[in-house]
Design an enzyme around this catalytic site. Structure first.
Site, short mmCIF file in Angstrom:
data_model
loop_
_atom_site.label_atom_id
_atom_site.label_comp_id
_atom_site.label_asym_id
_atom_site.label_seq_id
_atom_site.Cartn_x
_atom_site.Cartn_y
_atom_site.Cartn_z
N LYS A 80 0.65 -1.28 -0.08
CA LYS A 80 0.01 0.05 0.05
C LYS A 80 0.89 1.09 0.05
O LYS A 80 1.86 1.32 0.87
CB LYS A 80 -0.87 -0.08 1.21
CG LYS A 80 -1.49 1.33 1.57
CD LYS A 80 -2.48 1.18 2.89
CE LYS A 80 -3.16 2.70 3.36
NZ LYS A 80 -3.94 2.64 4.47
N PRO A 103 -0.18 10.24 -0.51
CA PRO A 103 0.89 9.26 -0.71
C PRO A 103 1.35 9.26 0.63
O PRO A 103 1.41 10.22 1.43
CB PRO A 103 1.66 10.11 -1.85
CG PRO A 103 1.44 11.29 -1.64
CD PRO A 103 0.05 11.43 -1.27
N VAL A 191 -12.19 -15.27 30.15
CA VAL A 191 -12.12 -14.30 31.37
C VAL A 191 -13.73 -14.07 32.12
O VAL A 191 -14.33 -13.49 31.27
CB VAL A 191 -11.42 -13.30 31.20
CG1 VAL A 191 -11.30 -12.38 32.50
CG2 VAL A 191 -9.89 -13.53 30.71
#
Length: 513
Positions: A80, A103, A191
């Site tokens: 990416k 970018p 839990v």
């Protein structure tokens, strides 16, 4: 906290990334290292919205000591180079979309010159070259479907700055393997109880047939439930849905038409009437989803929008609905318990901040561990809370920037463009940026996730109005700047010639080992 026993509650990306990183940094495989136990409920599935990452993931993976090829292969990962935004500024008109690119590369500075003011002057004079294309080579590279590096480049390095897309479930499995190899003890159990000592710290957890598990530091990676930080310790959740409206997502996995179909080397984010779609290319499928506001549309209409975007490729495929609450806990570390991942806070997947925040938390925990007395523990917790809350707060402003500059006219977008929904800090910056360029002095570096250039890419990509005339006389190197723009364009053409197609690079890495 006088011991070195770390108990992590919850698996998934948050739990296993934290476990793997701490195991490597704190020597879990050494006799004198940290003793790390991860307790994971056997029936909790990984939430698969966070398939995109931030460039920091490369240094994190390098710290884990794994090869880039192993990570890519085991996580179904691809590369990416940023985010391409379509129709955020305005709707398509006469078949023509509005778009810009954010970018990962920083703007180039030929001869040390900041080109942004000169681009603003050229833009005001009628130039049409997008900001990202004018100051980086990366726009041209993704436009040609090129990879950010070559097969011969070193692991986690390349000519372009990059991150990854991956299958979230497979990434968690990969991290589990790395963590266990590094000395983490993996226990499966739900839990169902928390015991606190006289000071109010967590002394132990109870996990069904596993019985009582004691620890010195407890890390809550239990997801939205926030079993420790929320249910046991009562840390309040600060909602920010008055700023960021989205609270639902519909996700679908779309196969490619052919096995050799090109893979986009970026996240594609397309705006719609009440939200936006992400489109992420993996090796064998696309991950597509519609993030939307339930105050501005309903789930039936949202699915119509998603399927309209996907087209016939989505016929017969189920879309998964995800509901979420946007916000964060300002106190993410209380006593000997620290929250990481969804238990600490959650933002929509715009700009892929989720996994980056896990990385930041893990790094800070490793930096302060072990703490040998109570004063050091409490001081470390206060500093962690200050830094993480500040980081979350600034991400809210950065994400809102994407929405606030829109010219779209649907109710969702009008509400986003209403300055009453902007954070004060963002409103102050936008008031200044109408008359001057973005400056590094606008930011507190240690609290920022996004550099000033990221704000520039969004601000100028959305064509924010800037009256630059009053200060234009300060920038008298226009001829030299135009030469610099030409050098950037030539460098982009050369990079396109030298870098391979994205799929070609992915397959080369998958073939290794």
């Amino acid at each position: 906290m006088t011991g070195n026993r770390i108990v992590i509650v919850g698996g998934g990306t948050a739990g296993w990334l934290t476990a793997a990183y701490l195991a490597k940094r704190l020597g879990a495989d050494r006799p004198d290292g940290a003793k790390i136990t991860l307790v994971e409920a056997p029936d909790i599935a990984t939430i698969g919205v966070g398939e995109g990452t931030f460039p920091t993931i490369r240094s994190t993976l390098a710290e884990l000591g794994v090869s880039e090829a192993r990570f890519l292969r085991e996580s179904s990962a691809t590369f990416k180079q940023g985010v391409r935004f379509v129709n955020w500024e305005r709707r398509s008109e006469n078949g023509k979309s509005s778009e810009y690119f954010h970018p990962f590369n920083l703007p180039l500075r030929p001869n040390g010159r900041d080109l942004s003011p000169y681009w603003l002057l050229e833009h005001q004079a009628g130039a049409t070259l997008p900001f990202a294309d004018a100051v980086t080579t990366q726009g041209a590279i993704i436009g040609e479907g090129r990879a950010p590096k070559r097969p011969e480049d070193p692991d986690f390095q390349g000519p372009m700055n990059y991150a990854y897309h991956f299958d979230a479930a497979r990434f968690a499995d990969f991290l589990r393997g790395v963590a266990v190899e590094a000395g983490v003890t993996h226990l499966k159990g739900k839990v169902d109880g928390v015991t606190r000592d006289m000071r109010g710290d967590i002394a132990s957890i109870q996990a069904g047939e596993l019985g009582t598990i004691e620890g010195d530091l407890f890390i809550d990676c239990s997801g939205f439930r926030a079993l420790l930080i929320g249910e046991a310790l009562g840390a309040p959740f600060k909602r920010v849905d008055d700023v960021l409206f989205n609270d639902r997502a519909l996700a679908i996995q779309v196969p490619y038409e052919t096995p050799d179909a090109p893979i986009d080397p970026y996240t594609l984010a397309t705006a719609h009437e009440a939200g936006w779609t992400w489109d992420i290319g993996l090796d064998s499928r696309r991950g597509v989803g519609y993030v939307f506001s339930s105050r501005h549309t309903d789930e039936a209409r949202a699915e119509e929008v998603l399927r309209g975007y996907v087209g016939r490729a989505g016929d017969g495929l189920d879309a998964r609905l995800l509901k979420f609450q946007t916000g964060y806990r300002e106190r993410q570390w209380i006593g000997n318990c620290v929250a990481v991942g969804l238990s600490a806070g959650f933002f929509e997947p715009l700009e892929s901040t989720g996994i980056m925040l896990i990385e930041a938390a893990a790094v800070m925990i490793a930096e302060v561990f072990p703490l040998r007395d109570r004063a050091a523990l409490d001081a470390g917790a206060r500093n962690f809370n200050r830094l993480m809350a500040g980081r979350f707060e600034r991400i809210v402003s950065f994400l809102k920037l994407h929405y606030g500059l829109t010219r779209r006219d649907e109710p969702y977008w009008r509400d986003n463009a209403d300055p009453a929904t902007w954070p004060e800090a963002l409103a102050d910056l936008l008031a200044q940026w109408k008359h001057r360029p973005v400056s590094r002095f606008d930011f507190l570096v240690d609290l920022e996730t996004f550099l000033p250039s990221s704000y520039q890419y969004i601000l100028y990509g959305m064509n924010a109005a800037t009256d630059f005339a009053p200060v234009a006389g300060r920038y008298d190197e226009g001829a030299a700047a135009r030469q610099s723009f030409a050098k950037v364009a030539e460098a982009a053409r050369e990079a396109v010639r030298r870098l391979p197609p994205h799929r070609q690079l992915v397959e080369a890495y998958y073939a290794r080992g």
